[in-house]
Design a protein around this motif. Sequence first.
Motif, PDB file in Angstrom:
ATOM      1  N   TRP A 151       0.819  -1.210   0.000  1.00 16.03           N
ATOM      2  CA  TRP A 151       0.000   0.000   0.000  1.00 16.03           C
ATOM      3  C   TRP A 151       0.857   1.266   0.000  1.00 16.03           C
ATOM      4  O   TRP A 151       0.488   2.254  -0.631  1.00 16.03           O
ATOM      5  N   ARG A 152       1.981   1.247   0.677  1.00 19.35           N
ATOM      6  CA  ARG A 152       2.876   2.411   0.688  1.00 19.35           C
ATOM      7  C   ARG A 152       3.386   2.683  -0.726  1.00 19.35           C
ATOM      8  O   ARG A 152       3.443   3.828  -1.165  1.00 19.35           O
ATOM      9  N   ARG A 193       0.631   9.916  -0.600  1.00 15.94           N
ATOM     10  CA  ARG A 193      -0.133  10.086   0.635  1.00 15.94           C
ATOM     11  C   ARG A 193       0.782  10.026   1.853  1.00 15.94           C
ATOM     12  O   ARG A 193       1.804   9.337   1.838  1.00 15.94           O
ATOM     13  N   PRO A 194       0.417  10.712   2.941  1.00 12.18           N
ATOM     14  CA  PRO A 194       1.209  10.616   4.177  1.00 12.18           C
ATOM     15  C   PRO A 194       1.215   9.177   4.706  1.00 12.18           C
ATOM     16  O   PRO A 194       0.229   8.442   4.555  1.00 12.18           O
ATOM     17  N   GLN A 195       2.320   8.780   5.333  1.00 16.16           N
ATOM     18  CA  GLN A 195       2.436   7.412   5.838  1.00 16.16           C
ATOM     19  C   GLN A 195       1.335   7.070   6.842  1.00 16.16           C
ATOM     20  O   GLN A 195       0.846   5.946   6.862  1.00 16.16           O
ATOM     21  N   ALA A 196       0.953   8.035   7.671  1.00 16.04           N
ATOM     22  CA  ALA A 196      -0.107   7.772   8.654  1.00 16.04           C
ATOM     23  C   ALA A 196      -1.428   7.441   7.956  1.00 16.04           C
ATOM     24  O   ALA A 196      -2.185   6.577   8.413  1.00 16.04           O
ATOM     25  N   GLU A 197      -1.698   8.103   6.846  1.00 18.73           N
ATOM     26  CA  GLU A 197      -2.930   7.825   6.103  1.00 18.73           C
ATOM     27  C   GLU A 197      -2.876   6.423   5.477  1.00 18.73           C
ATOM     28  O   GLU A 197      -3.866   5.682   5.512  1.00 18.73           O
ATOM     29  N   VAL A 198      -1.727   6.062   4.938  1.00 21.49           N
ATOM     30  CA  VAL A 198      -1.573   4.722   4.366  1.00 21.49           C
ATOM     31  C   VAL A 198      -1.731   3.669   5.460  1.00 21.49           C
ATOM     32  O   VAL A 198      -2.394   2.648   5.268  1.00 21.49           O
ATOM     33  N   ALA A 253      -3.482   3.961   8.147  1.00 20.43           N
ATOM     34  CA  ALA A 253      -4.910   3.907   8.483  1.00 20.43           C
ATOM     35  C   ALA A 253      -5.667   3.064   7.462  1.00 20.43           C
ATOM     36  O   ALA A 253      -6.572   2.295   7.828  1.00 20.43           O
ATOM     37  N   MET A 254      -5.302   3.164   6.190  1.00 20.34           N
ATOM     38  CA  MET A 254      -5.955   2.362   5.154  1.00 20.34           C
ATOM     39  C   MET A 254      -5.663   0.878   5.363  1.00 20.34           C
ATOM     40  O   MET A 254      -6.559   0.030   5.212  1.00 20.34           O
TER      41      MET A 254
END
Length: 105
Positions: A43-44, A50-55, A57-58
């Motif tokens: 996903w990264r 996208r910010p790593q925190a958002e990835v 969260a996904m």
Amino acid sequence: MDKKKIYINIRIADIPLRINIAAEEEELFRAAAKEANASWSKWRDRFVDRPQAEVMAMVLFLYAKGYMTLKAQIEDGERMLSDFEADLDSMLARETPRDAYGNEE
């Protein structure tokens, strides 16, 4: 008897974690960490903008959805087994009692 506890060091999404687990679960925890890291990496790479925190969260949401799906399937299976058991009990209760030789009593 208390189960033997051990500390293991794992890394999830480049974050080191030290956790205390039952020794017999070490293989499970390491496999789970490997799977989580594989998803994180995939996903990264897919969402590089996208910010790593958002990835993260996904990825977390993906696993939570999978957990909820499995939980619902287990609950459906338990309901089906319970219904089957009730039907079987009902059928057995209607059966004519027989002696050890198969004769009606």
